[in-house]
Write an enzyme that holds these catalytic residues in place. Structure first.
Site, PDB file in Angstrom:
ATOM      1  N   TYR A  95       0.821  -1.218   0.000  1.00 28.81           N
ATOM      2  CA  TYR A  95       0.000   0.000   0.000  1.00 28.81           C
ATOM      3  C   TYR A  95       0.855   1.267   0.000  1.00 28.81           C
ATOM      4  CZ  TYR A  95      -3.782  -3.147   1.557  1.00 28.81           C
ATOM      5  OH  TYR A  95      -4.695  -4.161   1.675  1.00 28.81           O
ATOM      6  N   HIS A 120       0.384 -11.627   1.828  1.00 30.50           N
ATOM      7  CA  HIS A 120      -0.622 -10.810   1.135  1.00 30.50           C
ATOM      8  C   HIS A 120      -1.312 -11.576   0.012  1.00 30.50           C
ATOM      9  CE1 HIS A 120      -1.534  -6.349  -0.015  1.00 30.50           C
ATOM     10  NE2 HIS A 120      -2.586  -7.110  -0.136  1.00 30.50           N
TER      11      HIS A 120
END
Length: 275
Positions: A48, A106
């Site tokens: 992110y 992730h």
């Protein structure tokens, strides 16, 4: 209904703040706003590119570190030997914290060496860098393989909302005490525009977004992390916790009857969801 989910592996707030695409000064302000309103879970990831802003928002809140549940994730390109620990340490540095409450893989990489990856993750927990480990975007078959490594898995974070079924995963996670964390719980805004959800919301004096969130939050072992930059949206999402207990059997039946085959997050490196 408790505002937290507690399992043998973890105790996590049922509702947290997703921070994907929240960056810069606006991202930090969003984190500060959410914590001031009462949020106690923050979800970020190295991918992110906002861990510094999330950490700065947490520090500016003045809250004790132990009061806020912080999740981050290692990117699928950083799962090689000796890479996971380096990625975790870099995340900790950017966040300005000594530990993570939860650290996730992730995405699974193609041909993942699952046993080694999970044991590398477990080592982080043994060394105190993280309190719990888990995975994200693992379909049922791969999650079963991860469980078979013997590493305690605290959570599997996946896309989940009223237009996408995750029953096959829930049949695995619930008996195993694994939290299923729903990202994109509003289908990246599409559920807010759904006429059938809006009709239920009108009946309840709520918004479509609150109804969609409440449908998730009332479920056993399910947490949700909607992204919300604006304070008004953050406050509305918090109110979904109370709404979850007010949904009637008719409301739930109508939401259950919505089509459950609409997936909105499906990058080219995604696993075979049917596996």
């Amino acid at each position: 209904m408790s505002d937290r989910i507690t399992t043998p592996h973890i105790s996590i707030p049922r509702l947290g703040l997703g921070t994907w695409k929240l960056s810069g000064a606006e991202g930090q302000a969003s984190v500060e706003s959410a914590l001031a309103l009462g949020y106690r879970a923050l979800d970020t990831a190295e991918r992110y590119e906002n861990e510094a802003e999330v950490g700065a928002g947490l520090k500016a809140s003045g809250l004790p570190r132990g009061d806020v549940f912080v999740t981050s994730k290692v990117w699928w390109e950083h799962l090689g030997p000796d890479q996971i620990r380096a990625a975790c340490e870099a995340s900790l540095s950017r966040l300005g914290t000594d530990y993570l409450d939860l650290y996730l893989v992730h995405w699974p990489r193609p041909n993942i060496d699952l046993a080694r990856v999970m044991h590398d993750m477990a080592r982080l927990r043994e060394e105190g860098l993280v309190r719990a480990v888990g995975v994200a975007n693992f379909p049922p078959g791969l999650l079963k393989r991860a469980i078979e490594t013997g590493v305690p898995i605290a959570a599997n974070q996946v896309e989940y909302h009223a237009l996408l079924s995750q029953e096959r995963l829930l049949e695995i996670t619930r008996p195993q005490g694994i939290v299923l964390t729903a990202y994109s719980p509003l289908g990246q805004g599409r559920l807010i525009e759904n006429a059938r959800i809006a009709a239920i919301a009108a009946r309840l004096g709520a918004t479509a977004g609150q109804v969609a969130l409440a449908w998730l939050l009332r479920q056993d072992g399910v947490a949700a992390i909607p992204k919300a930059a604006r304070r008004e949206t953050q406050r509305a999402n918090l109110a979904a916790l109370d709404l979850a207990a007010k949904l009637t059997e008719t409301d739930i039946a109508e939401l259950d009857a919505l089509p459950k085959d609409q997936r909105f997050v499906n990058p080219g490196f995604a696993p075979d969801w049917s596996a």
